[in-house]
Structure formats: C-alpha cells, structure tokens
Design an enzyme around this catalytic site. Structure first.
Site, PDB file in Angstrom:
ATOM      1  N   ASP A  26      45.389 -19.028 -15.817  1.00 57.44           N
ATOM      2  CA  ASP A  26      45.036 -20.113 -15.947  1.00 57.44           C
ATOM      3  C   ASP A  26      46.619 -20.327 -16.692  1.00 57.44           C
ATOM      4  O   ASP A  26      47.954 -19.677 -16.260  1.00 57.44           O
ATOM      5  CB  ASP A  26      44.770 -19.904 -17.973  1.00 57.44           C
ATOM      6  CG  ASP A  26      44.514 -22.036 -17.887  1.00 57.44           C
ATOM      7  OD1 ASP A  26      43.532 -21.788 -17.655  1.00 57.44           O
ATOM      8  OD2 ASP A  26      45.985 -22.092 -18.142  1.00 57.44           O
ATOM      9  N   ALA A  60      40.956 -20.959 -19.010  1.00 60.41           N
ATOM     10  CA  ALA A  60      41.433 -21.462 -19.666  1.00 60.41           C
ATOM     11  C   ALA A  60      39.982 -22.353 -19.903  1.00 60.41           C
ATOM     12  O   ALA A  60      40.564 -23.199 -19.602  1.00 60.41           O
ATOM     13  CB  ALA A  60      42.797 -21.242 -20.781  1.00 60.41           C
ATOM     14  N   CYS A 103      34.924 -32.280 -13.295  1.00 61.12           N
ATOM     15  CA  CYS A 103      33.896 -33.349 -13.910  1.00 61.12           C
ATOM     16  C   CYS A 103      34.061 -34.107 -14.444  1.00 61.12           C
ATOM     17  O   CYS A 103      34.055 -35.107 -14.860  1.00 61.12           O
ATOM     18  CB  CYS A 103      34.296 -32.473 -15.642  1.00 61.12           C
ATOM     19  SG  CYS A 103      35.534 -32.287 -16.328  1.00 61.12           S
ATOM     20  N   ASP A 141      37.477 -23.979 -10.575  1.00 61.18           N
ATOM     21  CA  ASP A 141      36.843 -25.235 -11.381  1.00 61.18           C
ATOM     22  C   ASP A 141      38.331 -25.747 -12.342  1.00 61.18           C
ATOM     23  O   ASP A 141      38.700 -25.573 -12.845  1.00 61.18           O
ATOM     24  CB  ASP A 141      35.927 -24.042 -12.417  1.00 61.18           C
ATOM     25  CG  ASP A 141      35.716 -25.550 -13.340  1.00 61.18           C
ATOM     26  OD1 ASP A 141      34.836 -25.952 -13.384  1.00 61.18           O
ATOM     27  OD2 ASP A 141      36.325 -25.694 -15.358  1.00 61.18           O
TER      28      ASP A 141
END
Lengths: 166, 302
Positions: free
Chosen positions: B130, B108, B230, B177
C-alpha cells in the site's frame, strides 16, 4: 536502532553465529517458548524469527534474505533484550493453544476484567511471571492474552489498543 | 443529474436499484479460519446471543442484523473480522492455494489480505503493498489480530513494485483491488457521492491502468490476476480491462460466483470495449441485497 526502523535482521541460529551482541538467537527463542510454556520447537518449524529495532521479535512463515528493509514481516511475537522476555497477545492467541504450562484459566467474569485492562487478585500455585491467560469459548479453553503474575495479583498487560469492555 | 442516474442506462430495474441504494447495509463478519473453524465461530456467536445469518454463497460469512462486528468474545479472540459481503468476493476468485506466492497490491486496511492468508492456510508467501503509511498501520494491526504470519508488507506505489526483496520471483496470483470512486459503498457511506467528480474518475482510471499493468507483469505466465472495484463507472472497470488487455499479455477468463450478477458492458457513452470484458461481473445492490461491486479474472499469457 529505533522502533521506527524498517530493517529486519534474521536471528542467528545459535550463539556461534551471533554478530550483534544482545540479539537473541533462534535457539534461545525456541527454548524460551518450550521452557516457559511447553510450546515445542516443532510448532515454529516453518517460521523464521526476525529482530526489528532493539528487542522486538517477529515470526514469519518461510524465509527471506537478511537483512531486509520492509514494513512488516509476519507478526510480532516476543519482546527480548530485557530481563523477563514478554510474549505478545497476538503470539499467544496464535500459538498459545500448544502451551502445556504456565497457562491460567479465567472465568468469564475474570476474563472480562482482564480484557478491560484491570488487575485482579487471584490464587496461582505456579511460577510468577508472564502467563498465558485462557477462558472457555465455544466449549474449549482458548488463549486470550498475556498476564503478569506477582504477589497474588494477575496484572492485565493487554495493550491499550486491544482492550475491550465486554 | 445525480451520480447514480448516470448508470441507469446500464441497469435493468432502476427502481429496485435506487431503492436498494437507499437501504443501510447490516454488519457482516467473516470467520478467520487461521484461528478457528466456521462451526466453532458460529457456536461462539450463539453462546453470546448474537443473531447471525450464514450467507448462502459463502459459509464463512455471517450477517449480523442486530449488532456491530466488534465488541464480542469471538471478535477479541481474532475469530471474526468485520467485512461486508461483496468485499469477500475477490479473494475467493483469486482462489490462492497453500504454498503459493501471492501479491495483494492495494492491500490496506487488509480485509481481503487477511482473507487471502486464510485461504492459503497461512503458508506460502503473501506480499501486501500500500502507498499510505497510516493505512498500512491498520493493515498490520488487522493482520496481527487475525494471526497472519505469511505476510510481508511493503509501502510503495504498486505501479513501481519491486520483486527484488523477494528474489525476483513472480507471483502465482495477484489481487488488484484498486482505489476507486466507491459508489458501490453508498449503503455504508451515504456521503460517498458528495466527493464524486468526473475529474476524479478520469485521474483514478489512469492510476488503475498503471497498477493492473504492473500486476500482470509481476505475475507468472499461466498465473491469475483478479481486478476488482466498488464503483459502477465503466471508465474504472471495463475501460481499464480493455486498456490492459491491449497493452499486456493477458486474457479475461470466466469464473463462477454464487451471487447474482450482470456481465461487464462493451459499450459506454462513445466507447467500445473488447468483447471479452463481458466475462467480468457487475454486482448491483438490488441483485443480492448487498453493496455494489465489480470483479474480473485474468490469466497471464506471457
């Protein structure tokens, strides 16, 4: 069963395999898309249809063992268990380019009103009921959503979350 | 010391790095090839008088210098999805093929999930997991808007992901991720550093290791696992890879990326990492005028 259920049941292929009385069959769903919009059954050849809750039908590429307890399986395409079955905006955008009837082409101005959720007075020679609304984008008619035509009026049934002022 | 200063020893041009982190990032959109082609989406943007710059490295990605991603005709048709440049990296590194079984284990709100689906031509099977109900609603809404039908969504802790509903079949490819400290999103969310704490880095790194381990286990021998974040923190990047490299049957592999990057680092503070983590890529905001990102590709060996 409520809409918050996470149980998905694959639609029975035909009446003969039906165990839940009001559940639509795969054959009925394929016939409905064909009869109403001319979308041929081959378009859904690789998809299975599933019911979650009472009446909401999902289309999933491929297959799973049924029933399955899961949060999502493909996309919602159709509302059944009511007199007039209603396709979803997402189904129409995804598969509506295969339609050959009961599609209504709107001008840019009319499409803007439609996406804002506004009803409008329009001439239409065909059947009343749910229509696939298209408008021209990048040189071709593209399916945009679902309208309900009755008494010279096209009602926008764009869900609130998908409405836009454009 | 500010949060970003802690990474200065890793960065070749600190001044350019700091300046880039200060600049806001323009909106970017990815063309949804499930519903249209790059050419037609480009034509629709031009028709709407929306300036759009095609990126050099990814023809399906456009920078919109003057506007936001939504609120235009190609968007309402589900032809476009708002997604910044670096966010579009990992799905291309996963490189899923039509017909494959793919798992997106921290899915998500679904930007990368829907990109995976498009790369698979909406065929095969894509499982998206998720652990947050609210975020899964956003994932479902995005997937439906973009016309994805090959997607099965589960809510669970990915560390305990069960293959049972899917007949026990292992995945060909998995995208990991993970949730992270997110300093790389500073150009979009300048507040991100206010919530930063070392305790959070440590806690998050533990979760990241657990998720990556499960991803390697759930992927078939010879299959691909892509790990991305990130954050600039080596604790959440190379240290996680190093840990899982030792604990599970997998190895880091090289991959091509048409964006400027720096290799993963083998030293950080008192830690030393396996030499193979240099195959990972660090993307700093000043290198390509993007957000910050980290990406590694692993092959499952057992």
């Amino acid at each position: 069963m409520s809409d918050t259920s996470t149980r998905f049941d694959r639609l029975p292929a035909t009446d003969a395999e039906r165990t839940v009385e009001q559940r639509a069959t795969r054959a009925e769903v394929l016939d409905w898309f064909d009869d109403r919009f001319g979308i041929e059954p081959s378009v859904f050849e690789e998809h299975t249809f599933w019911e979650r809750g009472a009446g909401k039908i999902w289309a999933f590429y491929g297959d799973m063992d049924s029933p399955v307890d899961i949060e999502g399986l493909g996309m919602t395409v159709l509302r059944t268990r009511q007199e007039h079955w209603k396709p979803t905006l997402e189904a129409v955008q995804r598969f509506g380019d295969h339609a050959t009837r009961n599609t209504i082409a709107l001008s840019r101005e009319q499409a803007t009103a439609f996406m804002a959720g506004d009803d409008q007075t329009l001439a239409w020679d065909g059947d009343w009921g749910y229509l696939i609304v298209t408008h021209e984008l990048a040189g071709e008619q593209e399916p945009l959503g679902v309208g309900l035509y009755t008494y010279d009026e096209l009602q926008s049934v764009v869900p609130k979350g998908r409405r836009r002022e454009l | 010391m500010s949060v970003l200063e802690r990474y200065e020893p890793l960065i070749d041009d600190v001044e350019a790095f700091s300046a880039a982190c200060e600049r806001p990032l323009p909106a970017a959109v990815r063309v949804n090839t499930i519903k249209t082609t790059i050419e037609r989406a480009q034509a629709a943007l031009a028709e709407a008088d929306i300036p759009a710059e095609q990126t050099d490295w990814n023809p399906g990605l456009f920078i919109l210098p003057d506007t936001s991603a939504g609120g235009n005709w190609p968007y309402v048709h589900g032809w476009l999805h708002g997604q910044e440049e670096v966010s579009a990296i990992p799905a291309r590194v996963v490189d899923p093929q039509p017909g494959e079984a793919v798992w997106d284990c921290c899915a998500a709100p679904g930007s990368k999930t829907t990109q995976l689906a498009a790369l698979m031509d909406d065929t095969g099977r894509l499982v998206a997991t998720d652990n947050n109900m609210g975020r899964v609603s956003a994932l479902r809404s995005n997937a439906e808007r973009l016309g994805v039908t090959n997607l099965a969504i589960t809510i669970e802790d990915s560390r305990n992901h069960s293959l049972k509903p899917f007949g026990g079949e292992e995945y060909d490819r998995t995208l990991v991720d993970v949730p992270c400290s997110c300093e790389g999103t500073i150009r979009k969310n300048p507040d991100v550093l206010e919530e930063w704490s070392y305790e959070h880095v440590e806690g998050t790194a533990g979760v990241q290791k657990g998720i990556l381990k499960r991803a390697v286990q759930a992927t078939r021998e010879g299959g691909t696992v892509v790990y991305s974040t990130c954050t600039f923190a080596p604790e959440e990047n190379e240290a996680v890879l190093d840990h899982v490299h030792d604990a599970e049957s997998c190895q880091m592999v090289d991959f091509d990326l048409e964006l400027d990057s720096r290799p993963g680092v083998t030293e950080w503070q008192d830690e030393r990492f396996d030499e193979s983590v240099t195959k990972a890529k660090r993307i700093y905001p000043h290198l390509n005028d993007t957000g910050g990102f980290f990406c590694a590709k692993l092959e499952v060996t057992g």
